[in-house]
Design a protein around this motif. Sequence first.
Motif, short mmCIF file in Angstrom:
data_model
loop_
_atom_site.label_atom_id
_atom_site.label_comp_id
_atom_site.label_asym_id
_atom_site.label_seq_id
_atom_site.Cartn_x
_atom_site.Cartn_y
_atom_site.Cartn_z
N GLU A 145 -7.92 -0.98 -7.07
CA GLU A 145 -7.85 -2.14 -6.09
C GLU A 145 -9.00 -2.65 -5.79
O GLU A 145 -10.02 -2.05 -5.82
CB GLU A 145 -7.02 -1.46 -4.70
CG GLU A 145 -6.52 -2.22 -3.86
CD GLU A 145 -5.68 -1.56 -2.77
OE1 GLU A 145 -5.20 -2.15 -1.91
OE2 GLU A 145 -6.03 -0.39 -2.69
N SER A 199 0.79 -1.06 -0.05
CA SER A 199 0.01 0.07 -0.04
C SER A 199 0.87 1.24 -0.05
O SER A 199 0.42 2.30 -0.65
CB SER A 199 -0.87 -0.05 1.24
OG SER A 199 -0.30 -0.06 2.37
N ARG A 212 2.05 1.74 -3.46
CA ARG A 212 0.79 2.28 -4.44
C ARG A 212 0.49 3.76 -4.12
O ARG A 212 0.11 4.33 -5.18
CB ARG A 212 -0.48 1.37 -4.06
CG ARG A 212 -1.76 1.84 -4.48
CD ARG A 212 -2.00 1.87 -6.06
NE ARG A 212 -3.05 2.53 -6.62
CZ ARG A 212 -3.12 3.74 -6.96
NH1 ARG A 212 -2.15 4.71 -6.64
NH2 ARG A 212 -4.05 4.23 -7.50
#
Length: 526
Positions: A455, A261, A264
């Motif tokens: 996602e 994460s 990302r």
Amino acid sequence: MPQGLTHVYALVERAAANGPDHPALVDVTAGTTLTWEDLHAAAGAEAERLRAAGVTPGDRVAVVLPNGEAFGVALFGALRAGAVVVPIGPRAVARELEIILGDATPRVVVAGPGESAVAAAAAGAGAQVLPPPPSGEGAAATGPRAGSADGAREASGDGGEAIALLVYTSGTTGRPRGVRLSHRALLANRAQLASLRPSPVTPTDRVLLALPLFHVFGLAAGLLQVAWAGATVVLTERFDADAMPDLLIRQRVSAIAGVPSMYRALLDVPAEQLRAGFAGVRICTSGGAPLPPKWFAAFHDATGLDIVEGYGLSEAGPVVTSNQVGGAARPGSVGRPLPGVELCLVDAVGRPLADSRDDEDEGEEGDVADVYTDLADDTGLVAVRGPNLFSGYWPDGEGGPDAEGWFRTADVGYLDGNGDLHLVDRTSDLVIVNGFNVYPREVEQVLAELAEVAEAAVIGIPDDRTGAAVKAVVVRTPGSDLTEEQVNEHCAVRLARFKRPTTVAFVDELPRTPTGKIARRTLAEV
């Protein structure tokens, strides 16, 4: 024991002797820096403070502090005093604190001011609460210097099979459970990682850790790995993607440990800033959760760097596999076992897959294998063996490695033709629809094929007819108007009927735990 070391604190002692003036810990939030000699001295002062509070070897010391200098001093000071360190997240809620402190029964809890929930839980567990250790020069000046007679072994015992860390993880039970990590296990895993080439941490590295140190990834694979190498750790209390490029440049960061994460979020930073910020970075590692291949590709396009993915768990100290074993990062794979670690796939009762399949009838109608899509046939539970394994769960060692040294995890995976491990899911996340197994990650991978999906997470929800049904929670890409009907059309030609989502919910972002994992238990309410 690696290189003659038997005690985790000996890493600090060795680094202080070899490079006393080399920066050890940079606290970005507080704006302070400790050299290895400073850290050694401050840890000595902290050990004396803990002893004065009644801590004796084997007692538990809970550390409830954010990332920063105080955490590092409290950790190494407790280890130097011979205590078992219980790291707890500073944002833990009252229920978690009560369960963990009630189970670990620490002698002392080191926590920041104004933590009423910590104080209440500590009182219930009969523990004394101490403030964070003094900062910077004041602490260092009062502690014994590197090479003094008050060394780690004299103060703390021999280490070895003694427990160094008690790390609480919910695992498959839903209730925090203490993982007993010995000095032996933690040092073995540090040596295993250090044997990789290129090494994840070298003595000249400045390693950024925005990972929470109360989690074993940031603590052991991060901070303790830095101590093993005598390198420099750069600590931030929180991860801020927008501020990251400038931070990397100012702090001359050369290595980063993160979770998917984080990478990302960095992709939302303007490409020119991102590339400039990462110009001096030589290695980026990722763990804690699977890294989607399209994030891997996008990060490489933006920075020119590959993300080295690995797999681990608290019970393994924590790292088990890495893409560096075998020499290349392979998107979708978590690599091969580290040197000294053995890995095999087993069935639900622990038999190697080859043995269990000898007992199966082949070709029966309705066999689950007949309706699998896009997964290797030989999926099984990941079992590991090696000197880095834990000593069972607190308090009595129950649930540890078996008589032959194997520990069967709750992770499901398969091995590809190169021998690389691919994770499918955890057994705790398994959704059983009409008696058939649905692995959320398989469905998530199919959803990720849609360009409009940034996602996605998949969970099981109750269903009166099938027992459970599949629910998908989707984050659209900016500007997308993806609909549930389009998702269903995409899945209809890629997944068996029982694997297709019956419900699709759209959200702005997925809920996450402090360690970056998707908080699946909250998705049913979305």
